[in-house]
Design an enzyme around this catalytic site. Structure first.
Site, short mmCIF file in Angstrom:
data_model
loop_
_atom_site.label_atom_id
_atom_site.label_comp_id
_atom_site.label_asym_id
_atom_site.label_seq_id
_atom_site.Cartn_x
_atom_site.Cartn_y
_atom_site.Cartn_z
N SER A 186 1.74 2.73 -4.31
CA SER A 186 0.41 3.28 -4.55
C SER A 186 0.41 4.57 -5.36
O SER A 186 -0.52 4.83 -6.10
CB SER A 186 -0.30 3.51 -3.22
N HIS A 214 -2.46 -2.72 -4.05
CA HIS A 214 -2.68 -2.51 -5.49
C HIS A 214 -2.23 -3.71 -6.33
O HIS A 214 -2.13 -3.60 -7.55
CB HIS A 214 -1.98 -1.23 -5.95
N LYS A 251 -9.86 -2.04 -2.72
CA LYS A 251 -9.44 -1.58 -4.04
C LYS A 251 -10.01 -2.51 -5.11
O LYS A 251 -11.20 -2.46 -5.36
CB LYS A 251 -7.94 -1.36 -4.05
C1 LIG Z 1 -5.16 2.14 0.28
C2 LIG Z 1 -3.94 1.56 0.90
C3 LIG Z 1 -3.94 1.10 2.22
C4 LIG Z 1 -5.11 1.31 3.13
O1 LIG Z 1 -6.13 0.41 2.86
P1 LIG Z 1 -7.63 0.80 3.31
O2 LIG Z 1 -8.34 -0.51 3.26
O3 LIG Z 1 -8.12 1.78 2.33
O4 LIG Z 1 -7.53 1.34 4.69
C5 LIG Z 1 -2.81 0.49 2.68
N1 LIG Z 1 -1.72 0.35 1.91
C6 LIG Z 1 -1.67 0.79 0.65
C7 LIG Z 1 -0.43 0.60 -0.16
C8 LIG Z 1 -2.78 1.42 0.10
O5 LIG Z 1 -2.72 1.90 -1.14
#
Ligand SMILES: *Cc1c(COP(=O)(O)O)cnc(C)c1O
Length: 397
Positions: A186, A214, A251
Site C-alpha cells: 500500500s 490495491h 478503494k
Molecule cells: C486500506 C487497506 C486495508 C483496510 O481496508 P479498509 O476497508 O479501508 O478498512 C487493508 N489492507 C490494505 C493493504 C489496505 O491498503
C-alpha cells in the site's frame, strides 16, 4: 489539569516535536479527482493524487443510482449483525460477484478491510499455529496476526530467503501455518513475488493469504494480483494459486467493506466463527448496492482497469524514475517527516493534493509522498506534477 489530560498533552507535545502529530483536515472530494480542503473560512480546490478511488467509481452515475435505489428500498442501516437480521439479499449478490471475479467458490463480506483481517486471520490460526507476515504488510494484517495468538514471525520485505529460513526453523513446531502478505504494497506500490511465494507455501504446507486492497480493479485486468500473469500470457491456467484472497471495497470499488474470497468450506467456516463478522452490524444496504454496481463495472471494463497503472507509468517516465511501476502507487521517499510535510505543502501551492505519509504508517526514516494515479487523471496534469516533483523536490534534496 487531570492526570488523563496531562498524559494526552505530553504525548501530543512529544509527537509534535518530531513532526508526527496528526490533525484531521476537512476534505470534500468532488468530480474528476478534485478535492476541496476547508481550513477555517478558507476553501481551496486541488487535483488529488492521493485518493484510492482509482477508477473514480465513487462518483460513477450507475454506482450512485444503485446506491440510491437500495437506500429507498431498504432504508439506511442493516439493523443488526448479519447473523441476526442484517443479512439483506444484496450480500448474496455481492459475494457471488466477488467470487466470480476472483475465481473462487465463494466470498464473505465484512464491515471493512480492517475488520476482515482482524476477524479472518484469528479464525484460521490460533495458539499452537504459526503465522509469518511481510514486514511491510498492512497494519491490520499485523493486528489480526497478533490477535490470533499464533506464533508470529516477520520476514523482511519480499525477502524469500528470509521467509524460507523462518519456515525451516519454525514450521515443524506448529500445527498449521499461514503466510500473509500484501498483493500490492500500500505504501510502496510493489507486488508480492507470487512466483516464489506459492511454491514456498506449498513446500512447507503453509496456507497463503494475500491482501489485495490495491489490486482489485487495477492489476490483472481488474481481478487482482493473482491474475497478473493471466494478463501477460492470456492463459487463465496461469492464475496464481492463492487460497485466501482478501481485499477491500473501499478503494477501486469506491464504496466500503472488506472481503475474503476462498473455497466453500473456508468461507462457511469464516462466516460461522469470525468475531468481527458475528459481533458487528452488517453494512448499510446502499453501501453493498454501490459495491455490486462497481464490481460489475470492473468485471466488464478491462481497459478502464488498465488506466491507473498506465497513468502511473506516464508519471514515472516523466520524472525519470528507474523502475517501471507495476501498480498505480508511486512513493517518493524523502525520509525526514518535516521535509516531507514541506514538499506536500509546496505541491499544494501548485494546486496538487499529495499528503505526507509519516511513521508509524511507514517505517522510521522513510517518510514519503505517496502518489496514487486514477483513471481520470489528465496527462497534462500528470506531466506538470512530474516536473514540479523533479525540479523542485528531488533536485533540491
Ligand atoms: C486500506 C487497506 C486495508 C483496510 O481496508 P479498509 O476497508 O479501508 O478498512 C487493508 N489492507 C490494505 C493493504 C489496505 O491498503
Amino acid at each position: 489539569m487531570s492526570a488523563l489530560d496531562r498524559f494526552a498533552t505530553q504525548k501530543l507535545e512529544a509527537l509534535e516535536a518530531k513532526s508526527l502529530k496528526r490533525t484531521l483536515v476537512i476534505t470534500n472530494r468532488g468530480k474528476m479527482s478534485s478535492a476541496e480542503r476547508v481550513i477555517g473560512e478558507d476553501r481551496h480546490s486541488y487535483i488529488s493524487f492521493c485518493c484510492n478511488d482509482y477508477l473514480n467509481l465513487s462518483q460513477h452515475p450507475a454506482v450512485i443510482e444503485a446506491s440510491i435505489s437500495a437506500l429507498k428500498k431498504f432504508g439506511t442501516g442493516a439493523g443488526a449483525s448479519r447473523h441476526i437480521t442484517g443479512n439483506h439479499e444484496l450480500y448474496t449478490e455481492l459475494e457471488s460477484k466477488l467470487a466470480a471475479i476472483k475465481g473462487t467458490d465463494d466470498a464473505v463480506v465484512f464491515g471493512s478491510g480492517y475488520l476482515a483481517n482482524l476477524g479472518g486471520i484469528p479464525t484460521l490460526v490460533g495458539a499452537g499455529d504459526l503465522v509469518v507476515v511481510d514486514e511491510l504488510a498492512h497494519a491490520c494484517i499485523h493486528g489480526g496476526a497478533q490477535l490470533s495468538r499464533a506464533a508470529l514471525h516477520i520476514f523482511r520485505h519480499n525477502d524469500m530467503a528470509h521467509l524460507q529460513e523462518i519456515l525451516k526453523a519454525e514450521r515443524a513446531k506448529a500445527q498449521h501455518a499461514l503466510i500473509i502478505t500484501d498483493g500490492v504494497f500500500s505504501m510502496d506500490g510493489d507486488l508480492a513475488p507470487l512466483d516464489d511465494l506459492v511454491p514456498l507455501a506449498d513446500e512447507f504446507d503453509a496456507w497463503l493469504m494475500t491482501d489485495d486492497a490495491h489490486g482489485l480493479g487495477v492489476i490483472g485486468e481488474g481481478r487482482g494480483s493473482s491474475f497478473k500473469k493471466v494478463v501477460e500470457t492470456g492463459d487463465l491456467s496461469q492464475k496464481y494459486d492463492v487460497p485466501l484472497q482478501m481485499g477491500t471495497l473501499s478503494k477501486a470499488v469506491g464504496s466500503y467493506g472488506g472481503y475474503i474470497c476462498a473455497s466453500q468450506p473456508v468461507i462457511d467456516f469464516i462466516k460461522t466463527r469470525a468475531r468481527s463478522l458475528i459481533y458487528s452490524t452488517g453494512l448499510p444496504p446502499a453501501t453493498v448496492a454501490a459495491s455490486i454496481a462497481a464490481v460489475d463495472i470492473i468485471a466488464n471494463n478491462r481497459y478502464l482497469c488498465a488506466e491507473p497503472v498506465r497513468k502511473a507509468r506516464i508519471f514515472s517516465k516523466a520524472v525519470g524514475l528507474n523502475e517501471v511501476p507495476e501498480s498505480c502507487i508511486i512513493p517518493i521517499v524523502l525520509n525526514d517527516p518535516n521535509v516531507t510535510l514541506k514538499a506536500s505543502q509546496l505541491l499544494q501551492e501548485h494546486g496538487f493534493l499529495v499528503t505526507a505519509i509519516r511513521p508509524p504508517t511507514v517505517p522510521e526514516g522513510t517518510a514519503r509522498l505517496r502518489l496514487t494515479f486514477c483513471a481520470d487523471h489528465r496527462e497534462e496534469d500528470i506531466l506538470r506534477l512530474a516536473k514540479i516533483i523533479r525540479d523542485e523536490i528531488l533536485l533540491q534534496s
